[in-house]
Design a protein around this motif. Structure first.
Motif, PDB file in Angstrom:
ATOM      1  N   CYS A  21      79.844  39.906 -92.293  1.00 38.27           N
ATOM      2  CA  CYS A  21      80.119  39.084 -91.123  1.00 38.27           C
ATOM      3  C   CYS A  21      78.969  39.190 -90.114  1.00 38.27           C
ATOM      4  CB  CYS A  21      81.430  39.572 -90.508  1.00 38.27           C
ATOM      5  SG  CYS A  21      82.212  38.414 -89.426  1.00 38.27           S
ATOM      6  N   LEU A  22      78.494  40.397 -89.919  1.00 41.88           N
ATOM      7  CA  LEU A  22      77.387  40.616 -88.981  1.00 41.88           C
ATOM      8  C   LEU A  22      76.121  39.922 -89.470  1.00 41.88           C
ATOM      9  CD1 LEU A  22      78.108  44.391 -88.369  1.00 41.88           C
ATOM     10  CD2 LEU A  22      78.114  42.626 -86.580  1.00 41.88           C
ATOM     11  N   THR A  27      72.016  36.033 -88.972  1.00 38.10           N
ATOM     12  CA  THR A  27      71.076  35.165 -89.688  1.00 38.10           C
ATOM     13  C   THR A  27      71.321  33.684 -89.436  1.00 38.10           C
ATOM     14  OG1 THR A  27      71.066  36.843 -91.424  1.00 38.10           O
ATOM     15  CG2 THR A  27      70.045  34.735 -91.947  1.00 38.10           C
ATOM     16  N   PHE A  28      72.585  33.292 -89.394  1.00 38.61           N
ATOM     17  CA  PHE A  28      72.865  31.862 -89.340  1.00 38.61           C
ATOM     18  C   PHE A  28      73.423  31.371 -88.015  1.00 38.61           C
ATOM     19  CE2 PHE A  28      73.330  33.119 -93.847  1.00 38.61           C
ATOM     20  CZ  PHE A  28      72.290  32.352 -94.373  1.00 38.61           C
ATOM     21  N   ASN A  68      75.410  45.083 -80.248  1.00 43.33           N
ATOM     22  CA  ASN A  68      74.277  44.240 -80.604  1.00 43.33           C
ATOM     23  C   ASN A  68      74.385  43.927 -82.093  1.00 43.33           C
ATOM     24  OD1 ASN A  68      71.519  43.949 -81.899  1.00 43.33           O
ATOM     25  ND2 ASN A  68      71.031  43.623 -79.739  1.00 43.33           N
ATOM     26  N   VAL A  69      74.447  42.652 -82.412  1.00 43.52           N
ATOM     27  CA  VAL A  69      74.734  42.239 -83.785  1.00 43.52           C
ATOM     28  C   VAL A  69      73.689  42.764 -84.764  1.00 43.52           C
ATOM     29  CG1 VAL A  69      74.900  40.251 -85.330  1.00 43.52           C
ATOM     30  CG2 VAL A  69      76.043  40.207 -83.119  1.00 43.52           C
ATOM     31  N   ASN A  70      72.429  42.526 -84.442  1.00 49.46           N
ATOM     32  CA  ASN A  70      71.375  42.932 -85.374  1.00 49.46           C
ATOM     33  C   ASN A  70      71.328  44.446 -85.565  1.00 49.46           C
ATOM     34  OD1 ASN A  70      68.223  43.744 -85.697  1.00 49.46           O
ATOM     35  ND2 ASN A  70      68.780  41.923 -86.888  1.00 49.46           N
ATOM     36  N   GLU A  71      71.461  45.161 -84.471  1.00 49.39           N
ATOM     37  CA  GLU A  71      71.449  46.628 -84.555  1.00 49.39           C
ATOM     38  C   GLU A  71      72.630  47.156 -85.368  1.00 49.39           C
ATOM     39  OE1 GLU A  71      71.341  48.667 -80.813  1.00 49.39           O
ATOM     40  OE2 GLU A  71      69.509  47.622 -80.191  1.00 49.39           O
ATOM     41  N   LEU A  72      73.802  46.599 -85.076  1.00 54.15           N
ATOM     42  CA  LEU A  72      74.992  47.087 -85.768  1.00 54.15           C
ATOM     43  C   LEU A  72      74.905  46.766 -87.264  1.00 54.15           C
ATOM     44  CD1 LEU A  72      77.680  48.509 -85.531  1.00 54.15           C
ATOM     45  CD2 LEU A  72      78.766  46.297 -85.150  1.00 54.15           C
ATOM     46  N   LYS A  73      74.396  45.595 -87.559  1.00 58.57           N
ATOM     47  CA  LYS A  73      74.218  45.227 -88.960  1.00 58.57           C
ATOM     48  C   LYS A  73      73.330  46.243 -89.670  1.00 58.57           C
ATOM     49  CE  LYS A  73      71.263  42.070 -91.404  1.00 58.57           C
ATOM     50  NZ  LYS A  73      70.440  40.846 -91.276  1.00 58.57           N
ATOM     51  N   LYS A  74      72.234  46.590 -89.026  1.00 58.34           N
ATOM     52  CA  LYS A  74      71.328  47.568 -89.640  1.00 58.34           C
ATOM     53  C   LYS A  74      72.009  48.922 -89.803  1.00 58.34           C
ATOM     54  CE  LYS A  74      66.935  45.553 -88.154  1.00 58.34           C
ATOM     55  NZ  LYS A  74      65.996  45.576 -86.998  1.00 58.34           N
TER      56      LYS A  74
END
Lengths: 218, 218
Positions: A21-22, A27-28, A68-74
DNA sequence: TTACTGTTGATATAAATTTAGCAAATTTAA
DNA sequence: TTAAATTTGCTAAATTTATATCAACAGTAA
C-alpha cells in the motif's frame, strides 16, 4: 524493538499489505504523509492495529502528523527483508509452475524465480518466461553455484516430500510448498504451506451456511 | 453446537486439513478408527486442539476409543459444506487461470470451476481442460442460467475491482480473489483474498532475519 | 471381577492478540 | 500567544485462542 520471537504471526502477515500500500502511495499517488487511520482504512485494518504492528519494530511516525510514506515504506521493506532480491528455485514446470514464474507482483516483494527444475524429460529444455527448464538431477550443482536459499514446490502431492528432501540436501533453507501435504523437515528449515484448497473451503463453509440459513428462513 | 459466529477462524482453516487427512485414511489406508492424538500427529496439531475444534460442532468420538474415520470424515465434510459440489466461474484465462482449472485437489473439496471467462478476444474461444473460454460480456446470462454462487478472480490487479463489480451484479455471492488488492464489496458478499505475495514475504522475513543472525554470529 | 491403559469432551487456565484510552507532540487557526 | 484539532506510541484492558487438567467412559489383561 522488542524480541523478534514474540511478534504475532498476524502482524508479520499484515506488514506486506502495508508495504504494498505504501509503495502504491509513494510511486503512483504522490502521497507524502499518511496517518495510521488512512493506511488502515485502505486495508480494513483498525488504526490501533497499524500503530501496534509498527511499534514492534520502532518509532516511525511523528505525533500530530503521521508517517512519511517513503520513509515508512523503506523501513517496512527492510524489516521484511524485501530491500534485496531473494532468488528461488522452482521445482515443477506444470501449470502452477508456469503461473508462478509469470506472476507479476513478486518482484516488488523481493522475490524472483531464478531457476525452474523438473524431472520430466518432456519438460526439460523447454523455455518458461525466458528460463530453460533444467533437470532436477542437477539441483545440487545449481544451488551450490547460485547460492540460492529459497525453494518452491509446485509438483503433485506424491512427489512433494521427495522434492523437499532433495532441496534440503542441496542446501535450500526455506521452502514454499504448494502441494497439499505436510512436509517432514529438520527444525532449522522454514516451511510455508500455501494450501489453496484451504482457502476455497473456508469460502464454501460460509456460503454453505448462508444457504442453509436462507432455506430455514423461507 | 455453539453459535457458529464465534468459532475461531483458525479452527475453520484446520477443518479442511482434518478432512483431507481423514479421506486419505478412509480411502487409501484402510484405517477405521483414529484418536485425536494420531490425527493431530499427522498434521502437527496438538490433540487438545483437534478435540476442541471438533467439539464446537458436536460429539463425534467415543471415550476410550477414538473417532470412526469414515463417520468423522462425513461429519466434517458436512460441516464444511463439501458434501456437495460448488461450481464456480473463473474470470481470467491467463497462467494462473490455467493452473486453477487444472488443479487436481479441488474436486474432493467440493470445488469445481465450471466456466472460464475473459475479455481478451485472443483468449475467448480457446479450450482450457475441456472448457471453452467465454466472453465476460455474457457473465449475467451464464450466472443466471447455471445458478453459480462462487466467483474466482484471476485477472491483473488493475482489472480486479471491475470484475468483482460485474460478478456481484450478475448474482455471485462469494469471491475468491487472487489479485493482490482489497475489493470493495457490499457486506453480504463474502470475499477470500488469496494473496500469494504475503506467503512468500513471510518466508523471506524469517530467512532474512536468520541470515542477519548468522552474520552477527561470525 | 478388578486393575490398568487409553481416550473423549468439558471446564479451567494460560497465552496470545486485539482494542481502548490517554499523555505527549505537532500543527493550525483565532 | 493561546486554544483546538490531530496523531503517535505507550500502557492497560478486553477479547480471542490455545493448552492443560480431569472425570467419565471403553477396552484389555490378569
Amino acid at each position: 524493538m522488542k524480541n523478534r520471537e514474540n511478534i504475532p504471526k498476524a502482524t508479520i502477515e499484515r506488514l506486506p499489505l502495508y508495504y504494498r500500500c505504501l509503495d502504491k502511495m509513494d510511486t503512483f499517488e504522490d502521497i507524502d504523509v499518511v496517518s495510521s487511520k488512512d493506511l488502515g482504512g485502505k486495508l480494513d485494518i483498525p488504526s490501533t492495529q497499524v500503530r501496534k504492528d509498527l511499534s514492534y519494530y520502532g518509532e516511525f511516525g511523528r505525533r500530530g502528523v503521521g508517517y512519511n510514506v517513503n520513509e515508512l515504506k523503506k523501513s517496512v521493506g527492510k524489516i521484511l527483508g524485501v530491500d534485496r532480491m531473494w532468488p528461488a528455485i522452482l521445482v515443477g514446470a506444470g501449470n502452477l509452475g508456469h503461473a508462478l514464474v509469470n506472476y507479476k507482483s513478486f518482484s516488488m516483494m523481493g522475490f524472483e524465480i531464478a531457476c525452474v527444475l523438473d524431472n520430466d524429460p518432456a519438460k526439460i529444455g523447454n523455455m518458461i518466461n525466458g528460463k530453460k527448464v533444467q533437470d532436477i538431477k542437477n539441483i545440487d550443482k545449481i544451488v551450490a553455484e547460485t547460492d540460492i536459499k529459497l525453494g518452491v514446490i509446485a509438483v503433485p502431492t506424491d512427489a512433494a516430500q521427495v522434492v523437499a528432501d532433495e532441496m534440503i540436501d542441496s542446501g535450500i533453507k526455506a521452502i514454499w510448498n504448494f502441494a497439499p501435504t505436510r512436509l517432514r523437515v529438520p527444525p532449522e528449515i522454514e516451511v510455508k504451506n500455501e494450501d489453496l484448497a484451504v482457502g476455497i473451503v473456508s469460502l464454501i463453509y460460509h456460503l454453505s451456511w448462508q444457504e442453509e440459513m436462507e432455506t430455514k428462513g423461507e
